[in-house]
Each structure stands twice: as C-alpha cells, then as structure tokens.
Design a protein around this motif. Structure first.
Motif, mmCIF file in Angstrom:
data_model
loop_
_atom_site.group_PDB
_atom_site.id
_atom_site.type_symbol
_atom_site.label_atom_id
_atom_site.label_comp_id
_atom_site.label_asym_id
_atom_site.label_seq_id
_atom_site.Cartn_x
_atom_site.Cartn_y
_atom_site.Cartn_z
ATOM 1 N N ARG A 38 6.432 -2.697 7.600
ATOM 2 C CA ARG A 38 7.046 -3.585 8.598
ATOM 3 C C ARG A 38 6.737 -3.142 10.017
ATOM 4 O O ARG A 38 6.770 -3.940 10.941
ATOM 5 C CB ARG A 38 8.557 -3.629 8.414
ATOM 6 N N TYR A 39 6.458 -1.873 10.216
ATOM 7 C CA TYR A 39 6.235 -1.341 11.557
ATOM 8 C C TYR A 39 4.755 -1.298 11.946
ATOM 9 O O TYR A 39 4.420 -0.773 12.998
ATOM 10 C CB TYR A 39 6.840 0.058 11.674
ATOM 11 N N PRO A 78 6.825 0.007 -3.744
ATOM 12 C CA PRO A 78 8.132 0.652 -3.585
ATOM 13 C C PRO A 78 8.763 0.267 -2.241
ATOM 14 O O PRO A 78 8.070 -0.053 -1.271
ATOM 15 C CB PRO A 78 7.810 2.146 -3.614
ATOM 16 N N GLU A 79 10.079 0.325 -2.187
ATOM 17 C CA GLU A 79 10.812 -0.073 -0.984
ATOM 18 C C GLU A 79 10.400 0.753 0.232
ATOM 19 O O GLU A 79 10.284 0.231 1.335
ATOM 20 C CB GLU A 79 12.325 0.063 -1.229
ATOM 21 N N TRP A 80 10.128 2.060 0.055
ATOM 22 C CA TRP A 80 9.781 2.896 1.202
ATOM 23 C C TRP A 80 8.431 2.481 1.796
ATOM 24 O O TRP A 80 8.216 2.565 2.999
ATOM 25 C CB TRP A 80 9.803 4.376 0.842
ATOM 26 N N VAL A 81 7.494 1.995 0.957
ATOM 27 C CA VAL A 81 6.206 1.525 1.464
ATOM 28 C C VAL A 81 6.396 0.232 2.251
ATOM 29 O O VAL A 81 5.855 0.069 3.350
ATOM 30 C CB VAL A 81 5.202 1.318 0.308
ATOM 31 N N ARG A 118 9.052 -0.745 3.774
ATOM 32 C CA ARG A 118 9.761 -0.417 5.013
ATOM 33 C C ARG A 118 8.784 0.086 6.069
ATOM 34 O O ARG A 118 8.862 -0.299 7.240
ATOM 35 C CB ARG A 118 10.846 0.634 4.737
ATOM 36 N N HIS A 119 7.830 0.910 5.675
ATOM 37 C CA HIS A 119 6.843 1.423 6.626
ATOM 38 C C HIS A 119 5.848 0.345 7.056
ATOM 39 O O HIS A 119 5.400 0.334 8.205
ATOM 40 C CB HIS A 119 6.093 2.620 6.043
#
Length: 110
Positions: A45-46, A37-40, A42-43
């Motif tokens: 990346r950090y 999923p996109e939210w995973v 996104r996380h």
C-alpha cells in the motif's frame, strides 16, 4: 563512439529484457493466483507514497530547466502541493494544486 559493438549492445538489451520479464513473472506468473500474506499487502500500500516523492524531489530541488539550480518558484509550488496533500489526503487535488501553482507563479514571473 563508445567502443561498444552492436552485438554487445543488443546482448545487453536482450539481457535486460529477460531480467525484466523474470522480475515481473515472479509476481504475476508465480503468485498471480495466490493470496498474499497480510503483511505483504500492508507494505504494498505504501509503494506509491514512497515512489512519487522520489520521482518529484530531484525535479523540485535540482530542475534541468534552471541548470540544476534550486528555483524558488518550484519550491513554493511544491510546498503548496504538500500542504494541500497533507490537508486533503487527495492525490488529484495535490497534483492539480502543484501544477496550478507552478504555472501561476511562472506566469507572474515570481
């Protein structure tokens, strides 16, 4: 002697190996062919942004080379690297600046 038998030590090593395999397999084996999923994403990346400072900070604030005492040379090199990293957003330039500053400051005895 630590009081641990060879069997216990090898059992701990084997258990840690199996645990490491299962953690890695959970991502690679079970999720390897699927889109996350996109939210995973996104996380994820950090991850490097969170891990690198956690690895570097103890070596800057409490270095083994000085017996755990804060060293102004290392602090100065870290501050220069932080400034270059903030300004350029380039990890290689940041690392090169910190390394170069540390070596230069130590060479001049500052």
């Amino acid at each position: 002697m630590t009081g641990w038998s060879s069997t216990a030590i090898w059992g701990i090593i084997a258990a840690l190996g199996v645990g490491t395999f299962l953690v890695r397999f959970s991502f690679l084996g079970l999720l390897g062919n699927r889109d996350l999923p996109e939210w995973v994403l996104r996380h994820l990346r950090y991850t490097a942004v969170a891990i690198l400072p956690a690895l570097i900070t103890p070596m800057v604030l409490w270095p083994n080379a000085t017996g755990g005492q804060t060293d102004p040379t290392r602090l100065t090199a870290a501050c220069l690297a932080l400034a270059v990293g903030y300004w350029t957003k380039n990890a290689i330039a940041t690392i090169a600046t910190g390394l170069g500053a540390l070596f230069a400051l130590q060479a001049f005895g500052l």
